[in-house]
Design an enzyme around this catalytic site. Structure first.
Site, PDB file in Angstrom:
ATOM      1  N   LYS A 150       0.844  -1.207   0.000  1.00 33.27           N
ATOM      2  CA  LYS A 150       0.000   0.000   0.000  1.00 33.27           C
ATOM      3  C   LYS A 150       0.875   1.253   0.000  1.00 33.27           C
ATOM      4  O   LYS A 150       0.616   2.223  -0.712  1.00 33.27           O
ATOM      5  CB  LYS A 150      -0.861  -0.027   1.269  1.00 33.27           C
ATOM      6  CG  LYS A 150      -2.218   0.641   1.132  1.00 33.27           C
ATOM      7  CD  LYS A 150      -2.856   0.677   2.504  1.00 33.27           C
ATOM      8  CE  LYS A 150      -4.316   0.438   2.485  1.00 33.27           C
ATOM      9  NZ  LYS A 150      -4.933   0.575   3.807  1.00 33.27           N
ATOM     10  N   PHE A 168     -31.653   9.797   6.350  1.00 33.40           N
ATOM     11  CA  PHE A 168     -31.623   8.413   6.841  1.00 33.40           C
ATOM     12  C   PHE A 168     -33.021   7.834   7.011  1.00 33.40           C
ATOM     13  O   PHE A 168     -33.278   7.042   7.906  1.00 33.40           O
ATOM     14  CB  PHE A 168     -30.776   8.295   8.118  1.00 33.40           C
ATOM     15  CG  PHE A 168     -29.314   8.223   7.782  1.00 33.40           C
ATOM     16  CD1 PHE A 168     -28.662   9.349   7.311  1.00 33.40           C
ATOM     17  CD2 PHE A 168     -28.617   7.034   7.877  1.00 33.40           C
ATOM     18  CE1 PHE A 168     -27.337   9.288   6.934  1.00 33.40           C
ATOM     19  CE2 PHE A 168     -27.288   6.963   7.498  1.00 33.40           C
ATOM     20  CZ  PHE A 168     -26.657   8.097   7.028  1.00 33.40           C
ATOM     21  N   LEU A 169     -33.903   8.247   6.134  1.00 31.45           N
ATOM     22  CA  LEU A 169     -35.245   7.662   6.099  1.00 31.45           C
ATOM     23  C   LEU A 169     -35.495   7.030   4.734  1.00 31.45           C
ATOM     24  O   LEU A 169     -36.620   6.956   4.267  1.00 31.45           O
ATOM     25  CB  LEU A 169     -36.306   8.737   6.391  1.00 31.45           C
ATOM     26  CG  LEU A 169     -36.371   9.266   7.829  1.00 31.45           C
ATOM     27  CD1 LEU A 169     -37.474  10.304   7.977  1.00 31.45           C
ATOM     28  CD2 LEU A 169     -36.594   8.134   8.838  1.00 31.45           C
ATOM     29  N   CYS A 174     -18.808   0.245   8.738  1.00 32.24           N
ATOM     30  CA  CYS A 174     -19.031   1.008   9.972  1.00 32.24           C
ATOM     31  C   CYS A 174     -20.277   0.571  10.722  1.00 32.24           C
ATOM     32  O   CYS A 174     -20.183   0.062  11.832  1.00 32.24           O
ATOM     33  CB  CYS A 174     -19.087   2.492   9.643  1.00 32.24           C
ATOM     34  SG  CYS A 174     -17.588   3.045   8.850  1.00 32.24           S
ATOM     35  N   ARG A 186     -17.487  -3.996   1.426  1.00 34.06           N
ATOM     36  CA  ARG A 186     -17.506  -4.695   2.707  1.00 34.06           C
ATOM     37  C   ARG A 186     -18.924  -4.669   3.295  1.00 34.06           C
ATOM     38  O   ARG A 186     -19.544  -3.615   3.355  1.00 34.06           O
ATOM     39  CB  ARG A 186     -16.500  -4.077   3.674  1.00 34.06           C
ATOM     40  CG  ARG A 186     -15.060  -4.354   3.250  1.00 34.06           C
ATOM     41  CD  ARG A 186     -14.074  -3.623   4.113  1.00 34.06           C
ATOM     42  NE  ARG A 186     -14.202  -2.182   4.014  1.00 34.06           N
ATOM     43  CZ  ARG A 186     -13.514  -1.315   4.750  1.00 34.06           C
ATOM     44  NH1 ARG A 186     -12.651  -1.759   5.631  1.00 34.06           N
ATOM     45  NH2 ARG A 186     -13.680  -0.019   4.592  1.00 34.06           N
TER      46      ARG A 186
HETATM   47  C1  UGA Z   1     -21.212   6.095   8.414  1.00 31.73           C
HETATM   48  C2  UGA Z   1     -21.652   7.398   9.091  1.00 31.73           C
HETATM   49  O1  UGA Z   1     -22.672   8.037   8.309  1.00 31.73           O
HETATM   50  C3  UGA Z   1     -20.475   8.349   9.282  1.00 31.73           C
HETATM   51  O2  UGA Z   1     -20.903   9.500  10.014  1.00 31.73           O
HETATM   52  C4  UGA Z   1     -19.378   7.617  10.065  1.00 31.73           C
HETATM   53  O3  UGA Z   1     -18.248   8.439  10.255  1.00 31.73           O
HETATM   54  C5  UGA Z   1     -18.972   6.375   9.301  1.00 31.73           C
HETATM   55  O4  UGA Z   1     -20.120   5.525   9.141  1.00 31.73           O
HETATM   56  C6  UGA Z   1     -17.896   5.672  10.100  1.00 31.73           C
HETATM   57  O5  UGA Z   1     -18.174   5.274  11.231  1.00 31.73           O
HETATM   58  O6  UGA Z   1     -16.750   5.616   9.655  1.00 31.73           O
HETATM   59  P1  UGA Z   1     -20.798   5.330   5.876  1.00 31.73           P
HETATM   60  O7  UGA Z   1     -20.744   3.940   6.430  1.00 31.73           O
HETATM   61  O8  UGA Z   1     -19.748   5.771   4.942  1.00 31.73           O
HETATM   62  O9  UGA Z   1     -20.801   6.412   7.082  1.00 31.73           O
HETATM   63  O10 UGA Z   1     -22.168   5.463   5.078  1.00 31.73           O
HETATM   64  P2  UGA Z   1     -23.613   6.060   5.312  1.00 31.73           P
HETATM   65  O11 UGA Z   1     -23.864   7.087   4.293  1.00 31.73           O
HETATM   66  O12 UGA Z   1     -23.856   6.421   6.724  1.00 31.73           O
HETATM   67  O13 UGA Z   1     -24.517   4.793   4.937  1.00 31.73           O
HETATM   68  C7  UGA Z   1     -24.414   3.574   5.677  1.00 31.73           C
HETATM   69  C8  UGA Z   1     -25.369   2.538   5.119  1.00 31.73           C
HETATM   70  O14 UGA Z   1     -26.719   2.898   5.384  1.00 31.73           O
HETATM   71  C9  UGA Z   1     -25.296   2.346   3.604  1.00 31.73           C
HETATM   72  O15 UGA Z   1     -25.346   0.975   3.310  1.00 31.73           O
HETATM   73  C10 UGA Z   1     -26.527   3.051   3.075  1.00 31.73           C
HETATM   74  O16 UGA Z   1     -26.989   2.508   1.868  1.00 31.73           O
HETATM   75  C11 UGA Z   1     -27.506   2.810   4.200  1.00 31.73           C
HETATM   76  N1  UGA Z   1     -28.582   3.808   4.299  1.00 31.73           N
HETATM   77  C12 UGA Z   1     -28.290   5.106   4.571  1.00 31.73           C
HETATM   78  C13 UGA Z   1     -29.905   3.423   4.103  1.00 31.73           C
HETATM   79  O17 UGA Z   1     -30.209   2.241   3.847  1.00 31.73           O
HETATM   80  N2  UGA Z   1     -30.895   4.356   4.206  1.00 31.73           N
HETATM   81  C14 UGA Z   1     -30.632   5.646   4.493  1.00 31.73           C
HETATM   82  O18 UGA Z   1     -31.596   6.457   4.586  1.00 31.73           O
HETATM   83  C15 UGA Z   1     -29.295   6.040   4.691  1.00 31.73           C
END
Ligand code: UGA
Length: 459
Positions: A35, A265-266, A276, A343
């Protein structure tokens, strides 16, 4: 300030790049030689929008360099630990990489150092870190340990770093708080040379929240768990809408108009994935158990999420009856758009299940195919959506990439065996696709039979 960042994953790279962007002198340490070689030759190990340009500019300006963990530890007066904390089989976070970095710091760092944990860690990790350093340090090392959780979403991590809502720091000394305030000063004031927006509009200053280390660590896990809970909640409401004949898109809009709830997030779908939410949720349940708190609520959040894969597979089977021998066009493999990260991607779990039912998968994803090939080599990877759609019994949308929302539906309908779209993210316009002769099946009561062209209706 001279700053070290340990770990060149998406959090470490974004942190290193953005701290250099706001004027610091950054050294990013990475223990994986392969890397490291890639990074030194200007190649990024991940796809993350804007990160390549910010890193390139910082390297050229001499404000960012890459090297070993040992070199990095010797460099910065502040050392940000951004190494992975993957789940152990029992759900606990594996902290061995953090301990290994702490041991290197204890052995090699001299003088005063601010050691900042940015990796997501269980509450009281800062205290453990302090104890470990105290027991192993050389005499000349003086240090503070602070917590500074990241709230970076993959796909928008550079934007989230430079234009955050809040910066949380957990400290046990005024010196640590002052140093962190100084490090983040350009972001707190929003006086940055923004690499993302040509005419960056004036932004609201983010809140700089100072807490103790335990509280800061808890803020991170509680935030991710709350967001995951919101998703599982809307997914259950979506199922209820479907059963009761309501429209989830309208219901989510109606709920989200309450400022106490908010619209984000709805979005119902096939469940949350990524590195995460699933792991942090499990870890938070384990942490609560260790402290004698019964967080069954979060176990349900996880159970509901796992059921989303079953639900999607059942939906596909209901529409197509027997899957054996049928070609399915799968759009999207990444766990969310704008990333190549697969992942814990629900798309991969769904594909595996469809394969066991005998379906032949023709998949396309704008960025995640190289990674997916390592995990699922026995499906057909296509160059574009139209290739994936050839003779397909249905188009199954599993990741809401923007480009999937503006397809040439006319062309697509001429390629598929049956004009049926099953939208696992409710991201397409049912009326638009139906107007091109597609049958549309979404979640939460959002479905429509193909519109019969007026000419046919009128005979
Ligand atoms: C998430 C958090 O949003 C960040 O604030 C945090 O820093 C990060 O984890 C971490 O801990 O490192 P991330 O995993 O990149 O970020 O993605 P998100 O945008 O939060 O989405 C997470 C999952 O939820 C995705 O699979 C997405 O498709 C799903 N999701 C999101 C839904 O099914 N519905 C929604 O309304 C929003």
């Amino acid at each position: 300030m001279k700053i070290s960042v340990i770990g060149a994953g998406y959090v470490g790279l974004t942190t290193a790049a953005c701290l250099a962007q706001i004027g610091h002198d950054v050294f990013c340490g990475e223990k994986d030689p392969e890397k490291l070689a890639r990074l030194r030759s200007g190649k990024l190990p991940i796809f993350e929008p804007h990160l390549d340009t910010v890193i390139d500019a910082a390297c050229k300006a001499g404000r960012l360099r890459f090297g070993s963990t040992e070199e990095a530890v010797e460099w910065g007066v502040a050392i940000f630990i951004c190494v992975g904390t993957p789940p152990l089989p029992n759900g606990d976070a594996d902290l061995h990489a953090i301990e290994a970095v702490a041991s290197i710091i204890a052995k090699r760092a001299t003088g005063y150092r601010l050691i900042v944990e940015k990796s997501t860690v269980p509450v009281q990790t800062g205290a453990q870190l302090r104890r470990h350093l105290g027991g192993h340090r050389t005499r000349s090392l003086d240090y503070d340990v602070a917590s500074n959780p990241e709230f970076l979403r993959e796909g928008t991590s550079v934007e989230d770093f430079l234009h955050p809502d809040r910066i949380v720091v957990g400290v046990e000394s005024a010196r640590a708080a002052d140093m962190l305030r100084e490090i983040y000063h350009p972001i707190i004031d929003q006086r940055i040379a923004c690499p993302l927006h040509a005419d960056c509009p004036p932004r609201k200053a983010p809140r700089f929240l100072v807490t103790d280390t335990n509280s800061s660590e808890l803020i991170k896990h509680a935030s991710n768990s709350f967001l995951a809970m919101k998703i599982s909640f809307i997914n259950m409401v979506s199922d209820l809408c479907e059963a009761a004949g309501a429209d989830i898109n309208k219901v989510a809009e109606g709920i989200g108009l309450d400022p106490r709830i908010g619209p984000s997030f709805l979005q119902p779908g096939i469940g949350f994935g990524g590195f995460c939410f699933p792991k942090d949720l499990q870890a938070f349940v384990r942490i609560a158990e260790k402290f004698g708190c019964d967080f069954t609520l979060l176990k349900e959040v996880e159970r509901i999420n796992q059921k989303r894969v079953d639900l999607m597979v059942e939906k596909i089977k209901t529409e197509l009856w027997v899957l054996r021998g049928k070609k399915l066009c799968v759009l999207g493999l990444a766990f969310k758009p704008n990333t190549d990260d697969i992942r814990f991607a629900p798309a991969l779990s769904i594909i595996r299940r469809l394969q066991t039912e005998g379906a032949q998968i023709q998949a396309y994803d704008p960025k995640a195919m190289d990674r997916a090939m390592q995990e699922i080599p026995d499906i057909t990877y296509c160059q574009n959506v139209y290739e994936a759609a050839q003779n397909a019994a249905a188009v199954v949308l599993l990741t809401e990439w923007k480009e999937f929302q503006n397809l040439d539906w006319e062309r697509l309908s001429g390629l598929v065996d049956r004009p049926l779209i099953i939208d696992g993210r409710n991201c397409l316009s049912r009326d638009v696709v139906a107007s091109h002769g597609f049958e549309y099946v979404g979640l939460g009561g959002i479905s429509a039979a193909a519109q019969i062209p007026a000419a046919v209706v009128n005979g």
